[in-house]
Structures are given as C-alpha cells and as structure tokens.
Design an enzyme around this catalytic site. Structure first.
Site, short mmCIF file in Angstrom:
data_model
loop_
_atom_site.label_atom_id
_atom_site.label_comp_id
_atom_site.label_asym_id
_atom_site.label_seq_id
_atom_site.Cartn_x
_atom_site.Cartn_y
_atom_site.Cartn_z
N LYS A 75 0.64 -1.17 -0.07
CA LYS A 75 0.10 0.16 -0.03
C LYS A 75 0.90 1.21 0.02
O LYS A 75 1.71 1.41 0.88
CB LYS A 75 -0.70 -0.05 1.16
N SER A 150 -9.69 1.34 3.16
CA SER A 150 -8.50 2.04 2.19
C SER A 150 -7.65 1.40 1.56
O SER A 150 -7.41 1.85 0.42
CB SER A 150 -7.93 3.15 3.01
N SER A 174 -9.36 -0.94 7.34
CA SER A 174 -8.93 -0.81 6.06
C SER A 174 -8.27 -2.11 5.45
O SER A 174 -8.06 -1.93 4.29
CB SER A 174 -7.86 0.37 5.97
#
Ligand code: GLN
Length: 470
Positions: A75, A150, A174
């Site tokens: 990420k 996310s 997330s």
C-alpha cells in the site's frame, strides 16, 4: 502460471523446475499492464525482475529466506527507500522516501519481491478507495462497484492475481473491509505486533500493518515475517514470537462468541444468513457457540471518529508545503504558502478529518469530545476483556453490506462511516481480527466473516481460518 495454492507449493514447483521465477514475475507484470482499468497500482516496479535470478538460485541451493520469491504489492502509505511515497495524495506528489518501513525490510531480507505500490484512499481515510488523487479503484468482481477501502488497491491486486500477497494498513477496518469486498483473506494484527516504522501515521494509537492474501497459509507466513519488536517503534512489543505458520488445528475446538450487537438492525439479510450457516457448521464440527454481549458497541463509530480525527489533525500537521512533496506556486508569504499548499494539496475527506480533529481537541470542546471518547474507548476495551474470559474467538460479519456501487455513498460521509460499524472496535481495543471469505450474495459479490481474538492471540485466528477452509 499460477498453479500453486500457497507459497510452499510455489517453492516446491520452483525447486522441481516446473515454475520459473522470471516467468512468474513477468506474468504478474503483464497482468498488471493488462488490467490498468482496475487502477490498483500507483507505481509498478518493473525493475524488480532484476532480482529473480539471484533469488531463484538461493531457492535452489537452500539458502533462501522464508518469503523467497513471494511477489508482494504494498500500500502506498508504506515507505520504501528511494521509491515514491504518496499516500494517494497530491500533497505528497513527487515525494520519494528516504528509508524503508521495517515490515517491508523484513520481507525483503527474507527474499520477497516487491512489485509495486498500491492505490488507496488518501492517507488511508475512507472505506471505498474513492478518495484517491490517483482516481478510484474498481472491484474486479464487478467494475461498477468499489473494492472497499482504504487498502482497496492491495485487495484488488491480490483478488485479480496481480501479485501473491499484499500489505495493507488497518486503522479502523482498512485491511478487513476491502478483503471482504474482494473475496480474500485480510488480517489486522494486534496493535504492537508489527512495527509501524515507515507507515505514514494516520491515527498512531490505532494504525496497524497486515497482510491480504488468497489463502490462510500465506497470511500466516507473511505475519510471521513482519512481526516482532523494533526499537524504531516504541509501541512495538518485545514478546516471544510464535511460528505462525505451524498450524495446530488437529482436534482443536474453540469457544466462539456471537455478540448480539453485531447481528442487529442494519445488517444485510444475505450476509447474516451466510454467516449463521457457517456458525451452524462450526457447531456441528464440535465448536462451542456462546451468545455474548459487547454492550458499548453502539459507541464505537463515534468514539473511533473522534479519536482518529484528533490524532490525524496532529499527525498531518507536518504536511505544510515546506518539508514534503507539493508546494503551492501561488504564495507570496510564508503563511500563504502553508495555507495554499494544504488547501490545494489535501482532498476533501482529509480536510474534513483535520477540521473535525481540530474541533474535538480545541479548548472548550476537549472534555466534551476527546476526553469522553477516551473514556468510551476504555469501556469498549473492557467489554472485550470480559468476553475473552469466556470465549477464544468472537465471530461477526466484517461489513454490513457487500460491495456497493461507485459513487453510491461518496456524497454522504456519515453513510460511508457506518461501513466501519463492525471493524473499528478491534482497533479501539487493540486486538487482532481477520476477514475470511465465506460465500457470495445473489449478485455474486463476496461476503466476509470476521473473527477477533484477544491481544497477541493471532494464532487462534489462523487456526480457525484453517479449520473454516477445510
Ligand atoms: N474506513 C475507516 C476510515 O475511513 C478506516 C480506515 C483505515 O482503517 N485506515 O477511517
């Protein structure tokens, strides 16, 4: 090219010369190029191919690390030296990191291959991956739907076979929520299990790093590599590390708690029924199902959004146009430079959180909001402490709905915040949680089930995940 079911099988195939690591990495790179419409990656590291021969050689001669040849996407909130680190924000445009996150360094030290940085909500704030300066990520199951957030890009990268495993961050769900929306596994470790060094801070007392994968074995393997004490993170815990990948499932019977608050109004019927079917199976297999209560659950969303915005308003103060990334060109004074850089550099959701956080911390409101929320956090934690006196695991849905349509909730922040109703409590309490794919709804959209365990009891989550797979 992907005829292996987990990492140990991949290694066996490489050793038997049935799989070439070069072809495997090329396959992933080509698939990423062929699927740019998912928008899963912010940056692809094509030069990662240069490491394959050495790693393959090490695998052959037995000197390779635990995650050798595992192709990993990370990420874009995690730092890698000399690579871009944007947090999917314009304010970090053109910023390159000066150092590497401990979790990633550990994987690299064990010969993993980092293939790129994945798209996410800006500064990890969101539940749909629509809040990104790189544009929204699409759910590969249905391109008109969100992948969750996310860590949406990380979930898609795994679900769409663009890599073996991805790293995400989880502050309020997330990792688990996008894993649920994309039909894969996602684990949020105990707070303190994995060093946060090199993870861009959102809410420091909630933030965790964890793996997303298609199978529980790879989750266990990556968790065992990235865990452990790190002097560079004062909140990382110096405790013994279990070998997470040695499963102890033979004849293991769990006491599993079902909290009534997580099966109340607002939960999609199909999700509820699919979960209750699983519960039935577990019962038949000899596990004990116990109805429990977590009475302060109704305060979790409010508590989470007060405390995390407060922490974010402080953490994000460093992005001022002077030290990192983007600087407004419109400014003639220093104050203007700060003002314009932040106004132009941050997206609307990040601004909303900074303003909310500043408000709840301001003189006159601090006691009413911030201090009260701290007290509520303690009560939520005590609910879990009490529950874990009676049960090994707590079983709940991961999300109240399956993947929703792009744009469906983006104009209503409160609606979006309610997506986190079952996930924020684990972060408030600092306990580990995993989302396990257990089925599909009538539209073919994946359904996730969450298991939570007491602090540092990740092994139970993995064992239960293994039992549920078989
Ligand atoms: N969806 C939650 C939020 O927007 C969780 C985010 C996260 O875990 N990083 O705050």
């Amino acid at each position: 090219m992907l005829n292996y079911k987990n990492h140990s099988e991949k290694i066996s195939l490489i050793k038997e010369r049935k799989l070439s690591l070069r072809e495997n990495v090329t396959f992933f790179l080509n698939r990423i190029k062929g699927n740019i419409n998912f928008n899963a990656f912010n940056f692809v590291f094509e030069d990662c191919i240069e490491s394959v021969d050495l790693i393959e050689k090490k695998i052959m001669n037995g000197s390779a690390g635990k995650s050798a040849g595992m192709v990993i996407a990370v990420k874009d909130v995690l730092a890698i030296k000399d690579r871009p680190l944007t947090c999917s924000s314009k304010i970090l445009k053109d910023f390159n990191s000066l150092y590497t996150a401990t979790a990633i360094q550990k994987l690299i030290d064990e010969d993993a291959i980092v293939i790129g940085k994945t798209n996410c909500d800006e500064f990890a704030m969101g539940s749909s991956n629509e809040n990104s300066a790189f544009g929204a990520v699409k759910n590969p199951v249905d391109l008109s739907r969100v992948p969750g957030g996310s860590s949406g890009g990380s979930a898609v990268a795994v679900a769409a076979n663009l890599c073996d495993v991805a790293l995400g961050s989880d502050t309020g769900g997330s990792i688990r929520q996008p894993a649920a929306f994309c039909g894969i596994y996602g684990l949020k470790p105990t707070y303190g299990r994995v060093s946060r060094y090199g993870l861009t801070a959102f809410a420091s007392s909630f933030d965790t790093i964890g793996p997303l994968a298609k199978n529980i074995d790879n989750i266990a393997l990556v968790l065992s590599v990235i865990s452990g004490f790190d002097p560079k993170d004062s909140t990382s815990q110096n405790i013994d590390l279990p070998e997470f990948n040695s499963f102890q499932t033979v004849n293991k019977k769990f006491k599993i708690g079902l909290p009534k608050e997580y099966f109340a109004e607002g939960l999609n019927e199909e999700i509820k029924n699919t979960i209750l079917e699983k519960v039935d199976q577990l019962k038949k297999a000899g596990h004990e199902i116990i109805n429990i209560e977590l009475p302060h659950t109704e305060y979790s969303i409010a508590t989470y959004y007060i405390l995390t915005t407060a922490e974010a308003s402080s953490n994000l103060a460093r992005f001022d146009g002077a030290r990192y990334g983007y600087r407004s060109k419109e400014s003639n004074t220093l104050k203007n430079m700060y003002f314009n850089s932040r106004t132009e550099g941050f997206g609307p959701e990040v601004k909303r959180r900074i303003m909310l956080g500043t408000y709840v911390l301001s003189a006159g409101y601090y006691d009413a909001y911030y201090r009260k929320a701290q007290k509520a956090r303690r009560l939520l934690k005590q609910d879990f402490d009490k529950a874990f006196e009676k049960v090994d695991l707590i079983l709940t849905p991961t999300t109240p709905t399956t993947a929703f349509k792009l744009g469906e909730k983006s104009s209503d922040p409160l609606e979006m915040y309610l997506e986190d109703i079952y996930t924020t409590s684990a972060n408030l309490a600092g306990i580990p949680g995993i989302s396990i794919p257990i089925g599909k709804d009538k539209h073919g959209l994946p359904i996730g089930m969450q298991l939570m365990a007491n602090q540092f009891d990740e092994q139970k989550l993995l064992d239960a995940g293994k039992i549920l797979m078989s």
